[in-house]
Design an enzyme around this catalytic site. Structure first.
Site, PDB file in Angstrom:
ATOM      1  N   LYS A 159      -3.413   9.246 -11.675  1.00 45.66           N
ATOM      2  CA  LYS A 159      -3.902   8.220 -10.756  1.00 45.66           C
ATOM      3  C   LYS A 159      -5.421   8.213 -10.912  1.00 45.66           C
ATOM      4  O   LYS A 159      -6.161   8.751 -10.088  1.00 45.66           O
ATOM      5  CB  LYS A 159      -3.465   8.537  -9.325  1.00 45.66           C
TER       6      LYS A 159
HETATM    7  N1  PPE Z   1       1.886   2.322  -8.943  1.00 42.44           N
HETATM    8  C1  PPE Z   1       0.567   2.142  -8.772  1.00 42.44           C
HETATM    9  C2  PPE Z   1      -0.226   1.516  -9.845  1.00 42.44           C
HETATM   10  C3  PPE Z   1      -0.019   2.562  -7.565  1.00 42.44           C
HETATM   11  O1  PPE Z   1      -1.335   2.401  -7.399  1.00 42.44           O
HETATM   12  C4  PPE Z   1       0.772   3.133  -6.543  1.00 42.44           C
HETATM   13  C5  PPE Z   1       0.168   3.568  -5.249  1.00 42.44           C
HETATM   14  C6  PPE Z   1       2.157   3.292  -6.783  1.00 42.44           C
HETATM   15  C7  PPE Z   1       2.671   2.876  -8.002  1.00 42.44           C
HETATM   16  C8  PPE Z   1       3.067   3.952  -5.780  1.00 42.44           C
HETATM   17  O2  PPE Z   1       2.808   5.326  -5.684  1.00 42.44           O
HETATM   18  P1  PPE Z   1       3.087   6.144  -4.340  1.00 42.44           P
HETATM   19  O3  PPE Z   1       2.041   5.741  -3.363  1.00 42.44           O
HETATM   20  O4  PPE Z   1       2.998   7.562  -4.724  1.00 42.44           O
HETATM   21  O5  PPE Z   1       4.444   5.755  -3.867  1.00 42.44           O
HETATM   22  N2  PPE Z   1      -0.970   2.825  -4.835  1.00 42.44           N
HETATM   23  C9  PPE Z   1      -1.865   3.377  -3.842  1.00 42.44           C
HETATM   24  C10 PPE Z   1      -3.179   2.627  -3.780  1.00 42.44           C
HETATM   25  C11 PPE Z   1      -3.213   1.295  -3.154  1.00 42.44           C
HETATM   26  C12 PPE Z   1      -4.646   0.761  -3.019  1.00 42.44           C
HETATM   27  O6  PPE Z   1      -4.817  -0.473  -2.939  1.00 42.44           O
HETATM   28  O7  PPE Z   1      -5.597   1.552  -2.953  1.00 42.44           O
HETATM   29  C13 PPE Z   1      -1.170   3.540  -2.503  1.00 42.44           C
HETATM   30  O8  PPE Z   1      -0.134   2.943  -2.267  1.00 42.44           O
HETATM   31  O9  PPE Z   1      -1.687   4.302  -1.701  1.00 42.44           O
END
Ligand code: PPE
Length: 307
Positions: A159
């Site tokens: 990330k």
């Molecule tokens: N893909 C991406 C690209 C992504 O950024 C997130 C989370 C996910 C999948 C889902 O991951 P998880 O949160 O572990 O279920 N995106 C984060 C950032 C959003 C933002 O705008 O800043 C979040 O959901 O916290």
């Protein structure tokens, strides 16, 4: 505007919000090599609060840092404790938590040399990421003209800050074109993920999600796979194309910020009945029960605290 809190945890101590500042020559600011997390804390129905899957988020954070060759000078346990301390200092019973590790100022040029690896943890109140109506009625989605990262160009399982330039391009485009979110395809043209969410589709009662190849290993995705199986649904991880999405009975995005957001339209095609689908709503309901401590089976995923 993000709502200002009292303190931000910065390299081992809580500092006043306005004093959590960095130098303009901070390496990450110039070259985009940094790693972050997005975590939520919820008020529990039975009283008190809990951070949802804190240890797993922090573990992913350290893995992201490892992938990017950044050595965070704290242990995972110390960062977990710091998250709780920050929530308490800010008297936040429910909200969003943003740990960020970055390469500080020192050397310039692409090679970061011995520049310090710094870490902050900020918290703020954050309601529904795509709006309350999105959770209720579903959203309209546009397939992006931007392709998601090739697995050998960016590290898709980290990330990392730099990955999100691609997300910002896609998100801006989708919003400017009147949609709520961007769906991104991988470099082979298969459905990958959204700008900040993973995706699921439903066909004939069977649930499908993209395999982990080019996507972030989302903890919400991971929760929903376990939860859906518990609820008796068949779930498979298999890549699929955009036309399979167009003709799905239902589709939904998930993420820490977006929670479980139904999709009602993709590229002008109505998905299912053009509203939040029954399976999506079922899973959404059960997801909220888990994070609010209403499902004892998942209690181990809650790091409880009181403010
Ligand atoms: N893909 C991406 C690209 C992504 O950024 C997130 C989370 C996910 C999948 C889902 O991951 P998880 O949160 O572990 O279920 N995106 C984060 C950032 C959003 C933002 O705008 O800043 C979040 O959901 O916290």
């Amino acid at each position: 505007m993000v709502q200002k809190a009292e303190s931000i945890w910065f390299d081992g101590k809580l500092v006043p919000w306005d004093q959590a500042q960095v130098h303009v020559l901070t390496h990450t600011l110039h070259y985009g090599c940094g790693v972050f997390e997005g975590i939520r804390a919820y008020r529990l129905t039975g009283g008190g609060s809990a951070v949802y899957r804190l240890k797993e988020h922090i573990h992913r954070h350290f893995n992201s840092a490892k992938i990017m060759e950044m050595k965070i000078p704290f242990t995972e346990a110390e960062i977990c404790d710091a998250v709780i301390a920050t929530l308490k200092a800010n008297k936040l019973a429910e909200g969003y938590i943003r740990p960020l590790s970055f390469i500080g100022a020192g050397a310039m040029g692409v090679f970061p040399g011995d520049n310090p690896i710094q870490t902050i943890i900020a918290t703020w109140p954050w309601g529904a990421y795509l709006g309350d109506e999105a959770l209720e009625k579903g959203i309209r989605v546009k397939t992006s003209t931007f392709t998601r990262h090739h697995v050998n160009v960016m590290m898709t399982k980290a990330k990392t800050v730099g990955n999100y330039c691609n997300s910002i391009l896609a998100k801006r485009e989708a919003l400017a074109d009147g949609y709520h979110e961007a769906l991104m395809l991988d470099t082979e043209g298969y459905v990958s993920e959204a700008s900040g969410e993973n995706i699921f589709i439903v066909r004939g009662g069977r649930i499908k999600t993209t395999p982990l190849t080019s996507i972030l290993d989302g903890l919400t995705r991971n929760t929903l796979i376990a939860l859906a199986r518990d609820l008796g649904y068949e779930v498979i991880e298999e890549r699929f194309t955009r036309d399979e999405l167009y003709s799905a009975d239902e589709a939904f995005f998930c993420g820490t910020a977006a929670e479980v957001t139904p999709i009602r339209e993709v590229d002008r095609r109505t998905i299912g009945e053009g509203k939040a689908g029954a399976v999506a709503k079922h899973i959404q309901r059960e997801y909220f029960k888990i994070v609010k401590g209403e499902n004892p089976k998942y209690d181990a995923w809650l790091d409880k605290y009181d403010i």
